[in-house]
Design a protein around this motif. Structure first.
Motif, PDB file in Angstrom:
ATOM      1  N   THR A   1     -43.157  55.118  38.526  1.00 29.41           N
ATOM      2  CA  THR A   1     -44.129  53.825  38.684  1.00 29.41           C
ATOM      3  C   THR A   1     -45.008  54.342  40.010  1.00 29.41           C
ATOM      4  O   THR A   1     -46.148  54.213  39.533  1.00 29.41           O
ATOM      5  CB  THR A   1     -43.325  52.678  39.271  1.00 29.41           C
ATOM      6  OG1 THR A   1     -42.114  52.114  38.256  1.00 29.41           O
ATOM      7  CG2 THR A   1     -44.152  51.639  39.490  1.00 29.41           C
TER       8      THR A   1
ATOM      9  N   ASP B   1     -39.379  51.282  31.283  1.00 30.05           N
ATOM     10  CA  ASP B   1     -39.493  49.970  32.379  1.00 30.05           C
ATOM     11  C   ASP B   1     -40.125  50.540  33.467  1.00 30.05           C
ATOM     12  O   ASP B   1     -40.749  49.675  34.181  1.00 30.05           O
ATOM     13  CB  ASP B   1     -38.043  49.694  32.878  1.00 30.05           C
ATOM     14  CG  ASP B   1     -37.337  49.202  31.473  1.00 30.05           C
ATOM     15  OD1 ASP B   1     -37.730  48.148  30.803  1.00 30.05           O
ATOM     16  OD2 ASP B   1     -36.177  49.574  31.291  1.00 30.05           O
ATOM     17  N   HIS B   2     -40.069  51.649  33.931  1.00 34.29           N
ATOM     18  CA  HIS B   2     -40.990  52.304  35.232  1.00 34.29           C
ATOM     19  C   HIS B   2     -42.564  52.180  34.653  1.00 34.29           C
ATOM     20  O   HIS B   2     -43.224  51.873  35.537  1.00 34.29           O
ATOM     21  CB  HIS B   2     -40.337  53.705  35.689  1.00 34.29           C
ATOM     22  CG  HIS B   2     -39.052  53.460  36.051  1.00 34.29           C
ATOM     23  ND1 HIS B   2     -38.637  54.576  36.674  1.00 34.29           N
ATOM     24  CD2 HIS B   2     -38.098  52.404  36.464  1.00 34.29           C
ATOM     25  CE1 HIS B   2     -37.118  54.285  37.204  1.00 34.29           C
ATOM     26  NE2 HIS B   2     -36.909  52.876  36.974  1.00 34.29           N
TER      27      HIS B   2
ATOM     28  N   ALA C   1     -43.586  50.582  32.641  1.00 35.76           N
ATOM     29  CA  ALA C   1     -44.064  49.145  32.350  1.00 35.76           C
ATOM     30  C   ALA C   1     -44.656  48.358  33.639  1.00 35.76           C
ATOM     31  O   ALA C   1     -45.526  47.661  33.623  1.00 35.76           O
ATOM     32  CB  ALA C   1     -43.136  48.389  31.888  1.00 35.76           C
ATOM     33  N   GLU C   2     -43.613  48.786  34.767  1.00 37.61           N
ATOM     34  CA  GLU C   2     -44.006  48.250  35.973  1.00 37.61           C
ATOM     35  C   GLU C   2     -45.597  48.731  36.507  1.00 37.61           C
ATOM     36  O   GLU C   2     -46.061  47.986  37.035  1.00 37.61           O
ATOM     37  CB  GLU C   2     -43.023  48.749  36.905  1.00 37.61           C
ATOM     38  CG  GLU C   2     -42.641  47.894  38.190  1.00 37.61           C
ATOM     39  CD  GLU C   2     -41.696  48.362  39.048  1.00 37.61           C
ATOM     40  OE1 GLU C   2     -40.598  49.007  38.728  1.00 37.61           O
ATOM     41  OE2 GLU C   2     -41.969  48.075  40.315  1.00 37.61           O
ATOM     42  N   ALA C   3     -45.604  50.012  36.314  1.00 38.32           N
ATOM     43  CA  ALA C   3     -46.915  50.446  36.600  1.00 38.32           C
ATOM     44  C   ALA C   3     -47.963  49.845  36.025  1.00 38.32           C
ATOM     45  O   ALA C   3     -49.237  49.560  36.546  1.00 38.32           O
ATOM     46  CB  ALA C   3     -47.087  52.073  36.711  1.00 38.32           C
TER      47      ALA C   3
ATOM     48  N   GLU D   1     -48.165  47.101  34.421  1.00 40.93           N
ATOM     49  CA  GLU D   1     -48.526  45.594  34.831  1.00 40.93           C
ATOM     50  C   GLU D   1     -49.244  45.603  36.142  1.00 40.93           C
ATOM     51  O   GLU D   1     -50.230  44.515  36.208  1.00 40.93           O
ATOM     52  CB  GLU D   1     -47.114  44.942  34.875  1.00 40.93           C
ATOM     53  CG  GLU D   1     -46.444  44.927  33.653  1.00 40.93           C
ATOM     54  CD  GLU D   1     -46.828  43.597  32.624  1.00 40.93           C
ATOM     55  OE1 GLU D   1     -46.531  43.866  31.479  1.00 40.93           O
ATOM     56  OE2 GLU D   1     -47.716  42.890  33.307  1.00 40.93           O
ATOM     57  N   HIS D   2     -48.962  46.234  37.051  1.00 33.98           N
ATOM     58  CA  HIS D   2     -49.510  46.241  38.257  1.00 33.98           C
ATOM     59  C   HIS D   2     -50.947  46.714  38.204  1.00 33.98           C
ATOM     60  O   HIS D   2     -51.710  45.741  38.735  1.00 33.98           O
ATOM     61  CB  HIS D   2     -48.857  47.160  39.372  1.00 33.98           C
ATOM     62  CG  HIS D   2     -49.534  47.387  40.616  1.00 33.98           C
ATOM     63  ND1 HIS D   2     -49.421  46.467  41.504  1.00 33.98           N
ATOM     64  CD2 HIS D   2     -50.395  48.306  41.106  1.00 33.98           C
ATOM     65  CE1 HIS D   2     -50.438  46.790  42.453  1.00 33.98           C
ATOM     66  NE2 HIS D   2     -50.896  48.080  42.167  1.00 33.98           N
TER      67      HIS D   2
ATOM     68  N   THR E   1     -52.739  43.835  36.602  1.00 36.67           N
ATOM     69  CA  THR E   1     -52.858  42.800  37.378  1.00 36.67           C
ATOM     70  C   THR E   1     -54.014  42.826  38.524  1.00 36.67           C
ATOM     71  O   THR E   1     -54.825  41.874  38.882  1.00 36.67           O
ATOM     72  CB  THR E   1     -51.579  42.341  38.047  1.00 36.67           C
ATOM     73  OG1 THR E   1     -50.535  42.259  37.201  1.00 36.67           O
ATOM     74  CG2 THR E   1     -51.602  41.017  38.815  1.00 36.67           C
TER      75      THR E   1
ATOM     76  N   ARG F   1     -41.372  47.489  25.829  1.00 35.68           N
ATOM     77  CA  ARG F   1     -41.194  47.092  27.326  1.00 35.68           C
ATOM     78  C   ARG F   1     -42.449  46.563  28.056  1.00 35.68           C
ATOM     79  O   ARG F   1     -42.417  46.191  29.067  1.00 35.68           O
ATOM     80  CB  ARG F   1     -40.770  48.237  28.217  1.00 35.68           C
ATOM     81  CG  ARG F   1     -39.485  48.743  27.702  1.00 35.68           C
ATOM     82  CD  ARG F   1     -38.416  47.804  27.901  1.00 35.68           C
ATOM     83  NE  ARG F   1     -36.913  48.659  27.695  1.00 35.68           N
ATOM     84  CZ  ARG F   1     -36.287  48.734  26.468  1.00 35.68           C
ATOM     85  NH1 ARG F   1     -36.928  48.779  25.398  1.00 35.68           N
ATOM     86  NH2 ARG F   1     -35.219  49.333  26.499  1.00 35.68           N
TER      87      ARG F   1
END
Lengths: 298, 298, 298
Positions: B103, B137-138, B140-142, B144-145, B148, B171
């Protein structure tokens, strides 16, 4: 910290103890009790069996130890497998090495395993090999029965491709939680053929059989000098042994690989457990990957 | 007519301009401004970068041109990539050639790219290579950020298999719109391993890197005389050059392949653009396919 | 008992009669009528054609027999195929061996087939080969049309991989019911590349072309002595011929394989039909599998 919690309910230890060579260890029942106890003390509570291990004898040896000290049972997660038929003095009715994954055979095999292991139920049953004659509806019927009567709590497979997994899963109400495949720094096939990606996607835990490549890791200098050199550098940096580095390398993978140990020497088991406290850096992980495949990442 | 509208919102040009060799072109900032302008005039508005191109220098060179003429920015769709780590004088902290798709690294890499490119946001970010250590998942977190906070509008991947794509997509909330892979009349692998079928099925646009096989297309007579002969016949029929035919061949595929050009000579870029007006017949398309693989279709 | 009921509506016989060599059989129309009748008497009601068989002539020969005895029509399930273009005296407009799976060609090809076969409609149309230029939306348009006007009742494919199947299916409202691929004791590829698992998962019936490996099964002693020996032992146990054992071996697979016969000798067809009453044991099935691949199951 030593445990792996599956989102769907199964809790096993991060390393599993395999018993496929138990019949060769020459332990008395009492020695085996002590070996199991020391494994539990080291945090290794998942035990991996198969009906056929040790020419159909390993489950029985293990069951005698459990009978000698019944309090051990509830501290263990017992896995066994079925679906391979091996000609054997123990099973004179088997006339050729093949698969049998019929409803009747799966149910009967579990009954044998429960009786041999001297347990009422097991935590997980794995189908040992994908069969070219696999009928998923027949397997589903067996799994549903075994779940309903309380003999098997969870189900999984071994040596399955993504496509074979999808076929079987499509006929089951319960999720397949495990795919036990060969994985080690010397055996990258399942890292490359989609099996691990499929497992990650579907929250399937990969268990790694032969995490030391059937002992080849200990002859690595002759087999793959480049990999030996790369692993030795990492081992030195962590003041660890080659087998600890092999385990740490598998444990570092995001799919949550559970290596299955095969040694009957408790010192080796305890040493392996220390791999859980070794976290390889990305540099180290890729150094081993690159050395194993013999070329840089693209 | 020169544009490709993705059902999910991304609009790019039918050909993209790649900048992986920009550092070798020896252009002044002003010359690069002119090159970009002429590309836009030729209808090529999608520009393809990566953090690592030109030993981490190409994005910065491009950014200087954008700073010199800021009105260019809104005429372009800017793609860049991340996830590969290359030892470099520009990045002394990188100690080995590997992947990093954590991420933190993805977010930091985009921040570097935005700063180097001198833009507020980019139209698309691609993960440059599938990593054996990829944790979806990592990633995806990046993603999404970055979505956003408005730094990246769309996401995709490069060099991914169907299985790797499915894992990552599973994910993500947003769709992966692109898979950039090697495709050319000399490189049929992705036509045969399911990647293009998977892309078609999921409305993923394949971008083609090395559409001229890294220049081998221009040495084709020595490399694959049969293919050279087949392409020459088609080229003659259309009064076109071999590279135009290679592009027309890719553009004819129903998956909507977007070839990525690599030349810094504007004449070559303008010549390539003419491929858009060449429509190969089925006979011609298959003549090239058959010549490349060396045997008739079954 | 001789019929296979597809969950989604198609009913065909457990063996199909293929007509790709019909033009070589030298039958009069009356002889062909008798051959078809005897096939029906033997329970083989599914007939397998393709536009291109016999240099585009087989459908016409078959149609003449149907015209001679119209009552045969309703006793048959007629399958034909389209999508391959073969240079031929019958089709001077075709200038190269390639595929055409455009909406227009598929519809026109079926119109030709109906006219040649002298039928109003067919039970099933198969796309003969996956094309690298396949546009599933164009195929869907053709299939929808052919279904709506009542010319084709069911649809399927031939020689498709799982990925190619998924792509086409994703654009269709109706299910693809069949994938006709090469399968025999000498040709295990589709048993190993996921095609059969995919078919089983999605209730697709595999039809087996060349169930005797194009006649190699009858020269098996020279081609694969181990397999010859294994099949001979099974044949002797069942007092059956090698070709009956090959069929029984395919019929035993849980995916519901429908072998396509190719002989024009009614004795051979009647002999093949007897394979339906032979049920191989698991030992026998695996003996043939192991002999064919040349190593034991793992």
């Amino acid at each position: 910290m030593n445990h792996q919690y599956h989102p769907l309910g199964f809790t096993g230890s991060r390393l599993a103890q395999g018993y496929w060579r138990l019949a060769e260890w020459g332990m008395s029942d009492q020695e085996l009790v002590r070996f199991i106890e020391q494994g539990i003390e080291a945090g290794i509570t998942t035990v991996d069996h198969a009906d056929i291990y040790g020419d159909y004898l390993c489950e029985t040896l293990f069951g005698k130890a459990l009978a000698l000290k019944p309090s051990l049972r509830d501290k263990l997660q017992v896995i066994t497998k079925c679906g391979i038929m091996l000609p054997s003095k123990q099973r004179p009715e088997i006339t050729s090495h093949r698969y049998d994954q019929s409803t009747g055979h799966i149910i009967q095999s579990v009954d044998h395993s429960l009786s041999n292991l001297q347990v009422e139920s097991i935590e997980m049953l794995l189908l040992h090999r994908p069969s070219p004659l696999m009928d998923p509806d027949h397997i589903a019927e067996a799994f549903e029965h075994l779940y309903t009567v309380g003999k098997v709590k969870h189900f999984g497979v071994s040596n399955f491709s993504a496509q074979q997994f999808d076929l079987l899963q499509s006929r089951l109400d319960m999720p397949l939680l495990v795919n036990q495949v060969e994985l080690s720094p010397l055996e990258l096939k399942r890292f490359k053929d989609g099996t691990l990606e499929h497992a990650q996607q579907h929250a399937v835990t990969p268990m790694a059989w032969s995490p030391f490549a059937g002992g080849d890791l200990f002859k690595l200098e002759g087999i793959n000098p480049t990999l030996h050199q790369a692993m030795s550098v990492v081992a030195e940096a962590h003041q660890a042994s080659l087998d600890q580095i092999a385990l740490a390398w598998l444990l570092r993978h995001p799919s949550g690989i559970v290596p299955v140990l095969g040694s009957g020497q408790i010192e080796r088991v305890q040493s392996a457990q220390k791999a859980l406290s070794i976290t390889l850096t990305d540099d180290e992980w890729f150094a081993i990957w690159v050395a194993s495949q013999g070329h840089p990442v693209p």
